[in-house]
Write an enzyme that holds these catalytic residues in place. Structure first.
Site, PDB file in Angstrom:
ATOM      1  N   ASP A 153     -15.782 -14.106  25.745  1.00 25.24           N
ATOM      2  CA  ASP A 153     -15.223 -13.243  24.334  1.00 25.24           C
ATOM      3  C   ASP A 153     -15.235 -12.016  24.926  1.00 25.24           C
ATOM      4  O   ASP A 153     -16.049 -11.019  24.152  1.00 25.24           O
ATOM      5  CB  ASP A 153     -15.785 -13.718  23.188  1.00 25.24           C
ATOM      6  CG  ASP A 153     -15.318 -13.044  22.122  1.00 25.24           C
ATOM      7  OD1 ASP A 153     -14.110 -12.312  22.190  1.00 25.24           O
ATOM      8  OD2 ASP A 153     -15.717 -13.048  20.931  1.00 25.24           O
ATOM      9  N   CYS A 183       0.612  -1.270   0.104  1.00 27.84           N
ATOM     10  CA  CYS A 183      -0.038  -0.013   0.046  1.00 27.84           C
ATOM     11  C   CYS A 183       0.904   1.313  -0.048  1.00 27.84           C
ATOM     12  O   CYS A 183       1.751   1.241   0.847  1.00 27.84           O
ATOM     13  CB  CYS A 183      -0.855   0.019   1.215  1.00 27.84           C
ATOM     14  SG  CYS A 183      -1.951   1.359   1.263  1.00 27.84           S
ATOM     15  N   CYS A 214      -8.794 -10.732  21.853  1.00 27.22           N
ATOM     16  CA  CYS A 214      -8.327  -9.709  20.912  1.00 27.22           C
ATOM     17  C   CYS A 214      -7.291  -9.112  21.461  1.00 27.22           C
ATOM     18  O   CYS A 214      -6.780  -8.379  20.652  1.00 27.22           O
ATOM     19  CB  CYS A 214      -9.435  -9.201  20.459  1.00 27.22           C
ATOM     20  SG  CYS A 214     -10.302  -7.945  21.578  1.00 27.22           S
ATOM     21  N   CYS A 220      -2.376   0.042   9.152  1.00 27.97           N
ATOM     22  CA  CYS A 220      -1.624  -1.142   9.033  1.00 27.97           C
ATOM     23  C   CYS A 220      -0.312  -1.138   9.813  1.00 27.97           C
ATOM     24  O   CYS A 220       0.445   0.069   9.861  1.00 27.97           O
ATOM     25  CB  CYS A 220      -1.155  -1.488   7.635  1.00 27.97           C
ATOM     26  SG  CYS A 220      -2.617  -2.254   6.589  1.00 27.97           S
ATOM     27  N   CYS A 276      -0.931   6.505   6.642  1.00 27.91           N
ATOM     28  CA  CYS A 276      -2.095   5.992   7.392  1.00 27.91           C
ATOM     29  C   CYS A 276      -1.537   5.113   8.482  1.00 27.91           C
ATOM     30  O   CYS A 276      -0.657   4.337   8.524  1.00 27.91           O
ATOM     31  CB  CYS A 276      -2.804   4.897   6.153  1.00 27.91           C
ATOM     32  SG  CYS A 276      -3.976   4.035   6.761  1.00 27.91           S
TER      33      CYS A 276
END
Length: 399
Positions: free
Chosen positions: A330, A75, A357, A86, A83
């Site tokens: 979760d 990218c 997560c 990521c 950005c």
């Protein structure tokens, strides 16, 4: 007082990866958290944030000695100052998974006192075009993009290579008032759903405006799900089915048993548990989102053994006086916390299956469970968010 290093260029030898998508270096007794680099590299880095503490943050702006794992980011805006979506586009896929495994292992050592071998498993698909849900935001010119790292500044995008192509094209083709958030979901049928959350005006909070189809269709755990298009569902197309399979294997609930599904969402794991306990068993599904509970009740209407309770888990459990053979939880990124863990262990489950997560939150909660006599028995980690620092873990704790 420490001098402000913001804007200073440093020549650094890069050390190990840290939780959060950066690596660690040290200069003059201070820690420097450096993005856009890899362990073992030597780089020139520009300090981007310094609040006068024992550490500062920097971006690698030139690589003097590259790692063998370095690749060209696919990218064009996955670079310093652009950005912030990521973290690891400059590393090949195997290296990304090793970095994430290192972070999970380090958090377990530091916060739970466990020396646990970790391997991050690849999910089916590619490093690109996996993201089914994304929230863009419009900049001053009304063009959509994503925010720069740790900033409100919007970087306009022509494409987002980690997002499914139709979802990216649909979201990025819109124009809206500056500050408008554009939510895009591409469901399992390929249908793209969009909504706008417009910025506050005249002192009133912005409200979402549904643009296309409010009901998404997803498939996992042998079922077809219909749910709010912008409600919670796993972002990676293979994640929901993969996690449901692991949870089912490790839960192994007995026919007729009483079990819990905490932070149940629309009931993905509750559906697996309900099939295991059968019509004579009971699944307590606890979820704070009212729309998720309504969707869960509709999707699992054929499983009357699922009992739904809408409310914060810690509040609901304070009024529950029953034992459970298995508890599945979760929690959100911050983890379950001491109060919820205490309520879980009061139910004396034989097994706890914990879907996480955030590795730091997982490690803290594993340590808390250990105080109550539950040990980590198994752990699997999955690369459910390629190109980013995020990693999903499923842990089995036994009494």
């Amino acid at each position: 007082m420490t001098a402000d290093w913001t804007g200073r260029t440093l020549e650094l030898d890069v050390g190990p990866v840290a939780h959060g998508g950066h690596c660690v270096s040290r200069v003059d007794g201070r820690v420097v958290f450096v993005r856009h680099t890899l362990p073992g590299e030597r780089v020139l880095a520009e300090v981007t944030e310094d609040r006068g503490k024992s550490f500062c943050r920097a971006d690698a702006i030139r690589v003097l000695r590259p790692s063998a794992d370095r690749v060209e980011p696919p990218c064009p805006v996955a670079r310093p100052g652009l950005c912030g979506g990521c973290d690891w586009q400059h590393a090949d896929g195997a290296a990304q998974r090793r970095l994430k495994a290192s972070v999970v292992g380090e958090q377990l050592r530091r916060l739970a006192g466990l020396d646990w071998p970790v391997e991050v498993e690849e999910l089916p698909g590619s490093l690109l075009r996996w993201r089914t849900r994304v929230r863009f935001v419009t900049g001053p010119d009304g063009r959509p993009g994503l925010r720069a790292h740790r900033s409100h500044r919007v970087v306009p995008l022509e494409d987002c290579p980690i997002t499914l192509q139709d979802a990216a094209k649909t979201g990025l083709s819109r124009r809206a008032r500056p500050g408008t958030e554009i939510e895009v979901t591409e469901d399992a049928t390929g249908r793209v759903h969009t909504a706008e959350l417009r910025p506050a005006a005249h002192g009133r909070a912005g409200r979402p405006k549904q643009l296309t189809g409010g009901i998404a269709v997803e498939r996992a755990a042998g079922r077809t799900w219909r749910l709010a298009a912008h409600g919670f569902w796993q972002v990676h197309p293979a994640a929901a089915d993969t996690f449901a399979s692991v949870v089912g294997e490790w839960a192994a609930a007995s026919p007729g048993a009483r079990v819990w599904d905490l932070y149940a969402g629309v009931g993905l794991f509750a559906s697996v548990l309900a099939e295991q306990v059968g019509p004579t068993g009971s699944v307590l599904a606890v979820e704070s989102g009212r729309r998720a509970v309504r969707d869960g009740e509709a999707n699992l209407a054929d499983l009357p053994q699922v009992r739904w309770r809408c409310g914060r888990v810690e509040h609901v459990l304070s009024g529950v006086d029953e034992q459970a053979e298995v508890v599945v939880l979760d929690p959100p990124r911050k983890g379950a916390g001491r109060d919820v863990v205490a309520s879980v262990v009061d139910a004396v489950p034989e097994r706890v299956v914990y879907v996480a997560c955030d590795p730091a939150a997982l490690a803290r909660d594993v340590a808390t469970f250990a105080e109550h006599g539950y040990r980590l028995a198994r752990l699997r980690a999955f690369d459910a968010f390629p190109m980013t620092h995020h990693v999903e873990c499923v842990a089995l704790l036994t009494r």
